[in-house]
Design an enzyme around this catalytic site. Structure first.
Site, PDB file in Angstrom:
ATOM      1  N   HIS A  11       7.355 -44.950 -36.928  1.00  0.00           N
ATOM      2  CA  HIS A  11       5.785 -44.447 -36.814  1.00  0.00           C
ATOM      3  C   HIS A  11       6.060 -42.855 -36.823  1.00  0.00           C
ATOM      4  O   HIS A  11       6.391 -42.103 -36.013  1.00  0.00           O
ATOM      5  CB  HIS A  11       5.247 -44.776 -35.781  1.00  0.00           C
ATOM      6  CG  HIS A  11       3.737 -44.522 -35.646  1.00  0.00           C
ATOM      7  ND1 HIS A  11       2.904 -45.216 -36.486  1.00  0.00           N
ATOM      8  CD2 HIS A  11       2.674 -43.941 -34.987  1.00  0.00           C
ATOM      9  CE1 HIS A  11       1.839 -44.974 -36.116  1.00  0.00           C
ATOM     10  NE2 HIS A  11       1.530 -44.245 -35.394  1.00  0.00           N
ATOM     11  N   LYS A 155      -6.196 -44.592 -40.712  1.00  0.00           N
ATOM     12  CA  LYS A 155      -5.917 -43.245 -40.339  1.00  0.00           C
ATOM     13  C   LYS A 155      -4.598 -42.961 -40.742  1.00  0.00           C
ATOM     14  O   LYS A 155      -3.522 -43.868 -40.624  1.00  0.00           O
ATOM     15  CB  LYS A 155      -6.203 -43.028 -38.867  1.00  0.00           C
ATOM     16  CG  LYS A 155      -5.724 -41.786 -38.367  1.00  0.00           C
ATOM     17  CD  LYS A 155      -6.283 -41.589 -36.846  1.00  0.00           C
ATOM     18  CE  LYS A 155      -5.138 -41.316 -35.900  1.00  0.00           C
ATOM     19  NZ  LYS A 155      -5.611 -40.904 -34.624  1.00  0.00           N
ATOM     20  N   LYS A 157      -1.490 -40.526 -40.937  1.00  0.00           N
ATOM     21  CA  LYS A 157      -0.809 -39.262 -40.390  1.00  0.00           C
ATOM     22  C   LYS A 157      -0.331 -38.305 -41.427  1.00  0.00           C
ATOM     23  O   LYS A 157       0.666 -38.554 -42.233  1.00  0.00           O
ATOM     24  CB  LYS A 157       0.220 -39.765 -39.398  1.00  0.00           C
ATOM     25  CG  LYS A 157      -0.023 -40.449 -37.968  1.00  0.00           C
ATOM     26  CD  LYS A 157      -0.832 -39.569 -37.130  1.00  0.00           C
ATOM     27  CE  LYS A 157      -1.109 -40.388 -35.893  1.00  0.00           C
ATOM     28  NZ  LYS A 157      -1.624 -39.480 -34.742  1.00  0.00           N
ATOM     29  N   ASP A 186      -5.351 -37.433 -39.504  1.00  0.00           N
ATOM     30  CA  ASP A 186      -4.831 -37.003 -38.492  1.00  0.00           C
ATOM     31  C   ASP A 186      -3.592 -35.691 -38.660  1.00  0.00           C
ATOM     32  O   ASP A 186      -2.589 -36.317 -38.775  1.00  0.00           O
ATOM     33  CB  ASP A 186      -4.535 -37.895 -37.156  1.00  0.00           C
ATOM     34  CG  ASP A 186      -4.209 -37.384 -35.812  1.00  0.00           C
ATOM     35  OD1 ASP A 186      -4.486 -36.150 -35.695  1.00  0.00           O
ATOM     36  OD2 ASP A 186      -4.006 -38.021 -34.889  1.00  0.00           O
ATOM     37  N   GLU A 212      -8.886 -35.098 -38.074  1.00  0.00           N
ATOM     38  CA  GLU A 212      -8.559 -35.173 -36.848  1.00  0.00           C
ATOM     39  C   GLU A 212      -7.605 -34.011 -36.303  1.00  0.00           C
ATOM     40  O   GLU A 212      -6.533 -33.757 -36.849  1.00  0.00           O
ATOM     41  CB  GLU A 212      -7.933 -36.474 -36.379  1.00  0.00           C
ATOM     42  CG  GLU A 212      -7.803 -36.474 -34.839  1.00  0.00           C
ATOM     43  CD  GLU A 212      -7.400 -38.159 -34.447  1.00  0.00           C
ATOM     44  OE1 GLU A 212      -7.551 -39.123 -35.075  1.00  0.00           O
ATOM     45  OE2 GLU A 212      -6.654 -38.190 -33.244  1.00  0.00           O
ATOM     46  N   ASP A 237      -9.046 -34.024 -30.622  1.00  0.00           N
ATOM     47  CA  ASP A 237      -8.185 -34.932 -29.995  1.00  0.00           C
ATOM     48  C   ASP A 237      -7.263 -34.126 -28.779  1.00  0.00           C
ATOM     49  O   ASP A 237      -7.649 -34.059 -27.885  1.00  0.00           O
ATOM     50  CB  ASP A 237      -7.386 -35.833 -30.627  1.00  0.00           C
ATOM     51  CG  ASP A 237      -6.352 -36.921 -30.100  1.00  0.00           C
ATOM     52  OD1 ASP A 237      -6.559 -36.576 -28.875  1.00  0.00           O
ATOM     53  OD2 ASP A 237      -5.567 -37.331 -30.817  1.00  0.00           O
ATOM     54  N   LYS A 261      -9.673 -40.299 -24.659  1.00  0.00           N
ATOM     55  CA  LYS A 261      -8.259 -40.648 -24.358  1.00  0.00           C
ATOM     56  C   LYS A 261      -8.559 -40.706 -22.619  1.00  0.00           C
ATOM     57  O   LYS A 261      -8.351 -39.871 -22.208  1.00  0.00           O
ATOM     58  CB  LYS A 261      -7.140 -40.275 -24.817  1.00  0.00           C
ATOM     59  CG  LYS A 261      -6.871 -40.008 -26.292  1.00  0.00           C
ATOM     60  CD  LYS A 261      -5.862 -39.330 -26.842  1.00  0.00           C
ATOM     61  CE  LYS A 261      -5.616 -39.737 -28.249  1.00  0.00           C
ATOM     62  NZ  LYS A 261      -4.133 -39.030 -28.737  1.00  0.00           N
TER      63      LYS A 261
HETATM   64 MG   LIG Z   1      -4.832 -37.853 -32.682  1.00  0.00          MG
END
Ligand SMILES: [Mg+2]
Length: 370
Positions: A11, A155, A157, A186, A212, A237, A261
């Site tokens: 990831h 989303k 990255k 993001d 983001e 975020d 979060k």
């Molecule tokens: Mg984030």
């Protein structure tokens, strides 16, 4: 206990490449025999923020447990006690608070959502994060998710590569998946203001819906400038660490959307306050994740299902990124959403045999109250 769980694929985020997720799982046994579970998990060890799973465990064992043993197990009382005596350590406090909410819900025979507010939905929409680092692999992964009705919002990255390369990657995925599929990115704080100005204009042109945290977490004024451009929705975020930071963003009109979060906010109660503040200010809401396993993810879902507005859905997908099941009955992902259990507490049952098999060797320290 610390539990190492490999991910289904690497990831890749701007600040780290994850091959494994380390969970700090908290199990609290109350004096009436009721047991609650919580979780403290970070992204990439110390790459994302100042707490690591190891620091969460050591600080719970050394400071939070002695502070709470012998005190009321009411999660609101315990949360206030932690806030009064423990600086920072938001993730550790969240893990303990979550376990006490789980126990309190079981004690009262209600789901945690009912302790936090009024449940307005029994499932929360869940997007998927495409972060394999390979455009063709990401497209194949997304098409498979859409076909299985698991996710229809994605989303991406970005921020590791050159801007033009990142935008080309987003454009190819958007073109392949079509207009009906929402694509967001993001940046995880990887851009400076100038790059962000250019990048957001380029992303708007290729049909990206939201950006983001393009800038470093403390640059509130920079985020306000980007929001004022009005090209794409701007989401905060990493900048949001509870109500005080949320107020700074509202005062500066610095975000269209808040990613709430529970860990970053220091627990379910504080995260609920951030949600209420956003609502009052007309800021849209999104349910964020620290890539928690099923325990932390369902705790967050219990809160998000009480938010009257959840305009941008959630990203509570991380249990699906992990190779090992840690519940006796897995969570239910169906029709692009995660179902929120109705059973008392968090509504889940950790598989203690599976967890013990994955846990790091050292025996768990047990502190008894004399
Ligand atoms: Mg984030």
């Amino acid at each position: 206990m610390l539990v190492d769980v490999p991910t289904i694929r690497p990831h890749k985020l701007a600040m780290a490449v994850m091959h494994c997720q380390v969970l700090c799982l908290v199990k609290i046994t109350c004096s009436d025999g009721v047991v609650g579970w919580g979780e403290g998990t970070t992204i990439g060890g110390l790459a994302y923020g100042p707490e690591s799973p190891e620091s969460i465990k050591v600080n719970i064992d050394s400071y939070l447990a002695p502070l709470l043993i012998g005190q009321s197990a009411d999660p609101f009382a315990a949360s206030a006690r932690m806030a009064a005596h423990i600086a920072g350590n938001n993730f550790a406090r969240c893990a303990v608070e979550t376990a006490l909410f789980d126990a309190q819900g079981k004690r009262q025979g209600v789901p945690v959502s009912d302790l936090l507010g009024t449940r307005v939905r029994d499932a929360v929409p869940v997007l998927w994060v495409l972060a394999s680092g390979d455009t063709a692999a990401d497209i194949a992964e997304a098409e498979d998710m859409i076909a299985r009705r698991r996710h229809n919002v994605f989303k991406l990255k970005i921020g590791r590569r050159e801007l033009a390369e990142d935008v080309a990657h987003v454009a190819r995925i958007k073109r392949a998946l079509g207009d009906a599929i929402s694509i967001r990115v993001d940046v995880n704080m990887a851009w400076d203001r100038h790059t962000a100005m250019r990048g957001i204009a380029m992303l708007a042109d290729v049909g990206c819906d939201l950006v983001e945290q393009p800038l470093v977490n403390h640059d509130v004024a920079g985020m306000a400038e980007l929001k004022a451009q009005g090209k794409i929705a701007i989401m905060a975020d990493e900048s949001l660490t509870g109500p005080v930071s949320a107020q700074a963003f509202i005062d500066a009109d610095a975000a269209d959307v808040f990613a709430v979060k529970i860990e970053q906010s220091a627990g379910l109660i504080a995260a609920g306050r951030v949600g209420a503040m956003a609502d009052a200010a007309g800021t849209a809401l999104y349910g964020g994740t620290m890539l928690e396993s099923a325990i932390g993810s369902i705790a967050a879902a219990q809160l998000f299902c009480t938010f009257p507005n959840l305009q941008w859905g959630t990203e509570l997908f991380a249990p699906l990124l992990l190779t090992q099941e840690i519940l006796t009955t897995p969570l239910t992902y169906r029709d692009f959403a995660l179902e929120v259990p109705q059973a008392p507490g968090l509504g889940i049952t950790p598989d203690e045999v599976a967890i013990a098999r994955l846990a790091r060797g050292a025996p768990t320290r047990t502190i008894t109250h004399g």
